[in-house]
Structures are given as structure tokens and as C-alpha cells.
Design a protein around this motif. Structure first.
Motif, PDB file in Angstrom:
ATOM      1  N   GLY A  34       0.821  -1.214   0.000  1.00 39.55           N
ATOM      2  CA  GLY A  34       0.000   0.000   0.000  1.00 39.55           C
ATOM      3  C   GLY A  34       0.848   1.254   0.000  1.00 39.55           C
ATOM      4  O   GLY A  34       0.542   2.230  -0.703  1.00 39.55           O
ATOM      5  N   ILE A  35       1.926   1.231   0.756  1.00 32.47           N
ATOM      6  CA  ILE A  35       2.844   2.373   0.791  1.00 32.47           C
ATOM      7  C   ILE A  35       3.513   2.552  -0.566  1.00 32.47           C
ATOM      8  O   ILE A  35       3.625   3.674  -1.070  1.00 32.47           O
ATOM      9  CB  ILE A  35       3.886   2.188   1.915  1.00 32.47           C
ATOM     10  CG1 ILE A  35       3.202   2.260   3.269  1.00 32.47           C
ATOM     11  CG2 ILE A  35       4.985   3.236   1.805  1.00 32.47           C
ATOM     12  CD1 ILE A  35       4.076   1.867   4.423  1.00 32.47           C
ATOM     13  N   VAL A  36       3.922   1.455  -1.181  1.00 27.91           N
ATOM     14  CA  VAL A  36       4.534   1.525  -2.511  1.00 27.91           C
ATOM     15  C   VAL A  36       3.516   2.045  -3.524  1.00 27.91           C
ATOM     16  O   VAL A  36       3.853   2.833  -4.402  1.00 27.91           O
ATOM     17  CB  VAL A  36       5.094   0.149  -2.935  1.00 27.91           C
ATOM     18  CG1 VAL A  36       5.555   0.169  -4.375  1.00 27.91           C
ATOM     19  CG2 VAL A  36       6.235  -0.251  -2.028  1.00 27.91           C
ATOM     20  N   GLY A  37       2.265   1.651  -3.390  1.00 27.07           N
ATOM     21  CA  GLY A  37       1.221   2.136  -4.284  1.00 27.07           C
ATOM     22  C   GLY A  37       1.007   3.634  -4.158  1.00 27.07           C
ATOM     23  O   GLY A  37       0.835   4.336  -5.161  1.00 27.07           O
ATOM     24  N   ILE A  38       1.023   4.137  -2.934  1.00 26.60           N
ATOM     25  CA  ILE A  38       0.876   5.580  -2.720  1.00 26.60           C
ATOM     26  C   ILE A  38       2.051   6.336  -3.331  1.00 26.60           C
ATOM     27  O   ILE A  38       1.876   7.373  -3.970  1.00 26.60           O
ATOM     28  CB  ILE A  38       0.742   5.885  -1.217  1.00 26.60           C
ATOM     29  CG1 ILE A  38      -0.599   5.367  -0.705  1.00 26.60           C
ATOM     30  CG2 ILE A  38       0.878   7.375  -0.943  1.00 26.60           C
ATOM     31  CD1 ILE A  38      -0.764   5.442   0.790  1.00 26.60           C
ATOM     32  N   ILE A  39       3.259   5.810  -3.151  1.00 25.18           N
ATOM     33  CA  ILE A  39       4.440   6.442  -3.750  1.00 25.18           C
ATOM     34  C   ILE A  39       4.328   6.436  -5.267  1.00 25.18           C
ATOM     35  O   ILE A  39       4.655   7.434  -5.928  1.00 25.18           O
ATOM     36  CB  ILE A  39       5.726   5.733  -3.271  1.00 25.18           C
ATOM     37  CG1 ILE A  39       5.939   5.983  -1.783  1.00 25.18           C
ATOM     38  CG2 ILE A  39       6.938   6.206  -4.068  1.00 25.18           C
ATOM     39  CD1 ILE A  39       7.051   5.162  -1.180  1.00 25.18           C
ATOM     40  N   LEU A  40       3.841   5.331  -5.833  1.00 22.58           N
ATOM     41  CA  LEU A  40       3.665   5.244  -7.283  1.00 22.58           C
ATOM     42  C   LEU A  40       2.663   6.281  -7.779  1.00 22.58           C
ATOM     43  O   LEU A  40       2.901   6.944  -8.784  1.00 22.58           O
ATOM     44  CB  LEU A  40       3.213   3.834  -7.669  1.00 22.58           C
ATOM     45  CG  LEU A  40       2.947   3.586  -9.146  1.00 22.58           C
ATOM     46  CD1 LEU A  40       4.238   3.767  -9.940  1.00 22.58           C
ATOM     47  CD2 LEU A  40       2.388   2.204  -9.361  1.00 22.58           C
ATOM     48  N   VAL A  41       1.558   6.450  -7.077  1.00 27.04           N
ATOM     49  CA  VAL A  41       0.559   7.454  -7.470  1.00 27.04           C
ATOM     50  C   VAL A  41       1.152   8.853  -7.408  1.00 27.04           C
ATOM     51  O   VAL A  41       0.944   9.677  -8.312  1.00 27.04           O
ATOM     52  CB  VAL A  41      -0.696   7.334  -6.578  1.00 27.04           C
ATOM     53  CG1 VAL A  41      -1.623   8.526  -6.771  1.00 27.04           C
ATOM     54  CG2 VAL A  41      -1.425   6.044  -6.876  1.00 27.04           C
ATOM     55  N   ILE A  42       1.914   9.151  -6.371  1.00 22.00           N
ATOM     56  CA  ILE A  42       2.537  10.467  -6.248  1.00 22.00           C
ATOM     57  C   ILE A  42       3.508  10.710  -7.391  1.00 22.00           C
ATOM     58  O   ILE A  42       3.528  11.801  -7.988  1.00 22.00           O
ATOM     59  CB  ILE A  42       3.242  10.607  -4.876  1.00 22.00           C
ATOM     60  CG1 ILE A  42       2.193  10.650  -3.765  1.00 22.00           C
ATOM     61  CG2 ILE A  42       4.121  11.841  -4.828  1.00 22.00           C
ATOM     62  CD1 ILE A  42       2.782  10.568  -2.380  1.00 22.00           C
TER      63      ILE A  42
END
Length: 51
Positions: free
Chosen positions: A33-41
Motif C-alpha cells: 500500500g505504501i509503494v502504491g501511494i508512492i507510485l501514485v505520487i
């Protein structure tokens, strides 16, 4: 140059968040989930032309 570095860091984070190892089996969705948020940013920054 910065885009290449971000891509390498993102790939390493995706591999590190993959719960394939026994010690990571109980982590759940937290790391991915953290990696996904970083990817979206990063995608938003690329679309805005900041990276």
C-alpha cells in the motif's frame, strides 16, 4: 536523470514489498500500500511535469 533514479527506487521497493519471504508473510497490505501511494505520487508529478 532523476526519473531513472526514481524508477530504480520504485522497482526495488516493489520487490521489497512483495510478501514472498517467510518473515514478510504476516505484513499484510501495508508495504504494498505504501509503494502504491508512492507510485501514485510519482505518476502525478510526472503528469504535472515536475519530474
Amino acid at each position: 536523470m532523476l526519473g531513472t533514479i526514481l524508477l530504480i527506487v520504485l522497482i526495488l521497493a516493489l520487490v521489497g514489498a512483495f510478501p514472498a519471504w517467510p518473515y514478510a508473510a504476516n505484513w499484510g497490505y501495508g508495504p504494498s500500500g505504501i509503494v502504491g501511494i508512492i507510485l501514485v505520487i510519482i505518476i502525478v508529478l510526472i503528469l504535472l511535469g515536475r519530474v
